[in-house]
Design an enzyme around this catalytic site. Structure first.
Site, mmCIF file in Angstrom:
data_model
loop_
_atom_site.group_PDB
_atom_site.id
_atom_site.type_symbol
_atom_site.label_atom_id
_atom_site.label_comp_id
_atom_site.label_asym_id
_atom_site.label_seq_id
_atom_site.Cartn_x
_atom_site.Cartn_y
_atom_site.Cartn_z
ATOM 1 N N SER A 291 -23.806 43.307 71.519
ATOM 2 C CA SER A 291 -22.760 42.234 71.669
ATOM 3 C C SER A 291 -22.616 41.531 70.305
ATOM 4 O O SER A 291 -21.254 40.979 70.127
ATOM 5 C CB SER A 291 -23.168 41.217 72.754
ATOM 6 N N CYS B 152 -22.314 44.420 80.647
ATOM 7 C CA CYS B 152 -23.335 44.352 79.688
ATOM 8 C C CYS B 152 -23.016 43.473 78.705
ATOM 9 O O CYS B 152 -22.776 42.330 78.716
ATOM 10 C CB CYS B 152 -24.038 45.836 79.483
ATOM 11 N N ARG C 49 -28.814 36.677 76.912
ATOM 12 C CA ARG C 49 -28.719 37.934 76.289
ATOM 13 C C ARG C 49 -29.678 39.063 76.838
ATOM 14 O O ARG C 49 -28.987 40.118 76.766
ATOM 15 C CB ARG C 49 -28.800 38.019 74.789
ATOM 16 N N ILE D 57 -29.427 48.157 81.540
ATOM 17 C CA ILE D 57 -30.100 48.489 80.114
ATOM 18 C C ILE D 57 -30.025 47.439 79.358
ATOM 19 O O ILE D 57 -29.022 46.947 78.666
ATOM 20 C CB ILE D 57 -29.317 49.990 79.530
ATOM 21 N N ARG D 58 -31.260 47.042 78.694
ATOM 22 C CA ARG D 58 -31.471 45.795 77.977
ATOM 23 C C ARG D 58 -30.511 44.845 78.648
ATOM 24 O O ARG D 58 -29.631 44.087 77.707
ATOM 25 C CB ARG D 58 -31.368 45.867 76.491
ATOM 26 N N HIS E 189 -24.172 48.897 84.174
ATOM 27 C CA HIS E 189 -23.342 49.922 83.521
ATOM 28 C C HIS E 189 -22.573 50.693 84.608
ATOM 29 O O HIS E 189 -23.293 51.824 84.896
ATOM 30 C CB HIS E 189 -23.958 50.792 82.821
ATOM 31 N N GLU F 25 -20.244 52.432 84.444
ATOM 32 C CA GLU F 25 -19.679 53.901 84.021
ATOM 33 C C GLU F 25 -20.781 54.669 83.699
ATOM 34 O O GLU F 25 -20.573 56.042 83.513
ATOM 35 C CB GLU F 25 -19.026 53.553 82.506
#
Ligand code: GLN
Length: 197
Positions: free
Chosen positions: A54, A84, A115, A143-144, A179, A181
């Site tokens: 980001s 995300c 974050r 993911i994170r 996510h 996708e």
């Protein structure tokens, strides 16, 4: 119809493919455009802000002059989905890490984000998430992942893990900490496309 996917960095092709699959399934046609420079966002009817990093995404969106165009798109009420890192960028406020690094946020959604909400021990994980617009659980890949720690009255919370909001909506904006996708299940992209068609 034109759907834009911000393609500065991150999992762009996966979103393009998921949108293509979702469009075929619903029998609709739309042009999907990847966006690296300014002047394309204003032509789009909907926009996806993918995951990635980001800080980098925020900096480049400003440098390329795309950030202001996204603001205008939001003012026009067009559908925007942030996943995300995209969820982080949509927020109005961030955690200490965001403040310390003077990270730029688009500030389109009345949310405060953490974050890296799920810390190191749960860096990446999958879970079956109940989403109010689906009739069976959705296998969500984190993911994170960030999380929304606080939200204003106009924000509709769609899903939580413990105290952390991981899916939310504010008018035309859909924000997801996971996510959609990365799995073959297109139901979340379909929900986003429902806002367009
Ligand atoms: N936590 C990451 C960030 O701060 C986002 C991770 C992701 O998009 N997969 O940018």
């Amino acid at each position: 119809m034109k759907i834009g996917v911000i393609a500065i960095q991150g999992d762009v092709s996966e979103h393009v493919e998921a949108l293509e699959r979702a469009l075929v399934q619903r029998g609709e046609e739309a042009e999907i455009v990847t966006i690296k420079h300014k002047s394309i966002v204003p032509e789009c009817d909907a926009l996806v802000l993918p995951g990635g990093e980001s800080t980098t995404l925020g900096k480049l969106l400003i440098r390329e002059g795309i950030a202001d165009e996204i603001q205008d798109m939001n003012t026009a009420g067009k559908p925007i989905m942030g996943t995300c890192a995209g969820l982080i960028l949509l927020a109005t406020a961030g955690d200490e890490q965001v403040a310390k690094t003077h990270q730029h946020l688009l500030g389109l959604m009345d949310t405060k984000v953490n974050r890296n909400a799920f810390g190191r021990q749960r860096d990446s994980f999958e879970t079956e998430l109940e989403l109010p617009f689906l009739d069976s659980p959705y296998n969500a890949v984190f993911i994170r992942a960030p999380g929304i720690v606080d939200s204003g009255k106009d924000v509709k919370v769609l899903a939580k893990i413990d105290d952390m909001i991981v899916a939310a909506e504010q008018g035309n904006i859909l924000a997801l900490a996971f996510h959609p996708e990365l799995t073959s299940d297109t139901r979340v992209h379909q929900y986003f496309l429902d806002k367009l068609f």
